[in-house]
Design a protein around this motif. Structure first.
Motif, mmCIF file in Angstrom:
data_model
loop_
_atom_site.group_PDB
_atom_site.id
_atom_site.type_symbol
_atom_site.label_atom_id
_atom_site.label_comp_id
_atom_site.label_asym_id
_atom_site.label_seq_id
_atom_site.Cartn_x
_atom_site.Cartn_y
_atom_site.Cartn_z
ATOM 1 N N CYS B 75 8.811 0.068 4.020
ATOM 2 C CA CYS B 75 8.094 -0.309 2.785
ATOM 3 C C CYS B 75 6.672 -0.799 3.026
ATOM 4 N N HIS B 76 6.383 -1.284 4.239
ATOM 5 C CA HIS B 76 5.051 -1.839 4.489
ATOM 6 C C HIS B 76 4.163 -0.767 5.116
ATOM 7 N N PRO B 77 3.083 -0.387 4.415
ATOM 8 C CA PRO B 77 2.214 0.677 4.934
ATOM 9 C C PRO B 77 1.423 0.244 6.164
ATOM 10 N N LYS B 79 -1.674 0.337 6.465
ATOM 11 C CA LYS B 79 -2.920 -0.309 6.075
ATOM 12 C C LYS B 79 -2.707 -0.950 4.712
ATOM 13 N N VAL B 81 -2.930 -1.781 0.962
ATOM 14 C CA VAL B 81 -3.228 -1.049 -0.260
ATOM 15 C C VAL B 81 -3.401 -2.080 -1.377
ATOM 16 N N ASP B 85 1.257 -6.991 -6.262
ATOM 17 C CA ASP B 85 2.703 -6.807 -6.240
ATOM 18 C C ASP B 85 3.155 -5.703 -5.287
ATOM 19 N N LEU B 86 2.215 -5.124 -4.572
ATOM 20 C CA LEU B 86 2.600 -4.089 -3.603
ATOM 21 C C LEU B 86 2.906 -4.738 -2.261
ATOM 22 N N PRO B 87 3.759 -4.105 -1.462
ATOM 23 C CA PRO B 87 4.042 -4.683 -0.148
ATOM 24 C C PRO B 87 2.759 -4.760 0.673
#
Lengths: 171, 196
Positions: B75-77, B79, B81, B85-87
């Motif tokens: 779930c964690h990119p 880089k 983003v 509310d995004l991981p």
């Protein structure tokens, strides 16, 4: 240009590096089996494999995945033979509306590649990130156990089926 | 007791480094390491913590997922983003391994310092390698600019590295005064295992 290996085929795609992988798959590569759910890695509908690891494609900038192996629901069957998860899902009629199920199957197949005989606790540990508004959770759990049985009976190499990468050591 | 005697008694009972918080070379380092941006991924248990409230990570996440075909990078990119509310994302987002968990939670500064320096507890790393992790690792740097909706540690990354260097230059001493460990994470109000 970003190079990816999608379902075993090397693709060179003229897309912005910040474009989420899900957009690349659906809008550029034309593979619409992977679904948009929340857009925030919270529901799991967009799950694909990146080098064999379950990955939420809706938040992954494609530029961070250059050269990596992407497997989508379209690429899970090999040589015309469906993955044990796909067959178990059909056998137990798991889907209700079906929208989340490609993500469910991709998470489940990554689980089985790493743990071919998962316990209920193993299943809960990783499937908790895949939501189903229809509430098919009991059938999903049963289908994962059934897929495990099928793979054992037929001696399916579940790692080879999805090309699992070696686990990384923590920092 | 006469005033002079009292002053003499205070003088002889004080250690070379003052027992007051912040006066020892490691104390400010500890404050950063035990900020949620660092400590959430260095928990006392198997489950990472989340947000400034330091509740257990949602979605039943634990270290076990790494043995089950999933990872923090599920779930964690790689880089960051945009979006509160995004991981959060940074290269190789992960937790320390179960074999070398490097626990920051529920540790006094003294315990934290001794753990950092102990090769059996730090993955057989030298102090220089630990400094490199704190000074150069992208996932550590992320913690100092974590994006909207997340607090930052009490020092900038540059100042943090300066304090680390000052601590190392002083011989990497560990504080000998037992400050209270960080408050433990609040347990979830309901059982974390979903009924599926």
């Amino acid at each position: 240009m970003v190079k990816l290996v999608i379902n075993g085929v090397e693709r060179e795609l003229d897309v912005p590096e910040d474009m989420p992988l899900l957009w690349v798959l659906r809008e550029v590569a034309g593979m619409t089996g992977t679904k948009f759910g929340c857009g925030a890695a919270l529901c799991g509908a967009c799950t694909v494999h990146v080098n064999g690891i379950a990955t939420r494609s809706c938040v992954m900038p494609v530029g961070t995945l250059a050269g990596q192996r992407i497997t989508t629901i379209e690429g899970l069957a090999q040589g015309g033979v469906k993955h044990p998860c796909q067959r178990a899902w059909m056998e137990l009629s798991v889907p209700q509306c079906g929208y989340c199920q490609s993500g469910q199957i991709m998470s489940a197949s990554a689980l089985l590649a790493a743990q071919p005989e998962p316990t209920n606790e193993d299943i809960d540990a990783v499937m908790a990130g895949n939501l189903c508004r229809c509430g098919t959770y009991p059938r999903i759990r049963a289908a994962i156990h059934r897929a495990s049985e099928l793979a054992k009976q037929e001696r399916v190499d579940l790692k080879a089926a999805i090309g699992v990468a070696e686990p990384k050591e923590g920092h | 007791m006469p005033l002079l005697s009292t002053l003499v008694l205070i003088a002889v009972t004080q250690t070379p480094t003052s027992p007051e918080a912040g006066s020892h070379p490691f104390d400010d380092v500890a404050k950063v390491l035990q900020h949620p941006r660092c400590m959430n991924c260095h928990p006392a248990g198997e489950r990472p913590l989340q947000k400034d409230t330091q509740l257990f990570h949602k979605q039943n996440v634990s270290r076990r997922i790494e043995q089950l075909g999933h990872a923090c990078t599920t779930c964690h990119p790689g880089k960051a983003v945009p979006g509160a509310d995004l991981p959060p994302g940074a290269p190789h987002w992960n937790m320390p391994s179960a074999r070398v968990p490097m626990v920051f939670e529920k540790r006094t500064p003294q315990q934290l310092c001794e753990q950092l320096k102990d090769p059996t507890a730090n993955g057989n790393r030298t102090l220089e390698q630990l400094r490199a992790h704190m000074a150069e690792d992208a996932i550590v740097k992320w913690g100092f600019s974590p994006g909207e909706g997340r607090s930052v540690p009490p020092l900038s990354h540059e100042e943090f590295v300066r304090r680390v260097d000052a601590w190392l230059a002083a011989g990497a001493p560990c504080p000998q005064h037992p400050l209270a460990p960080q408050k433990p994470a609040t347990p979830p109000s309901v059982a974390p295992t979903p009924s599926k």
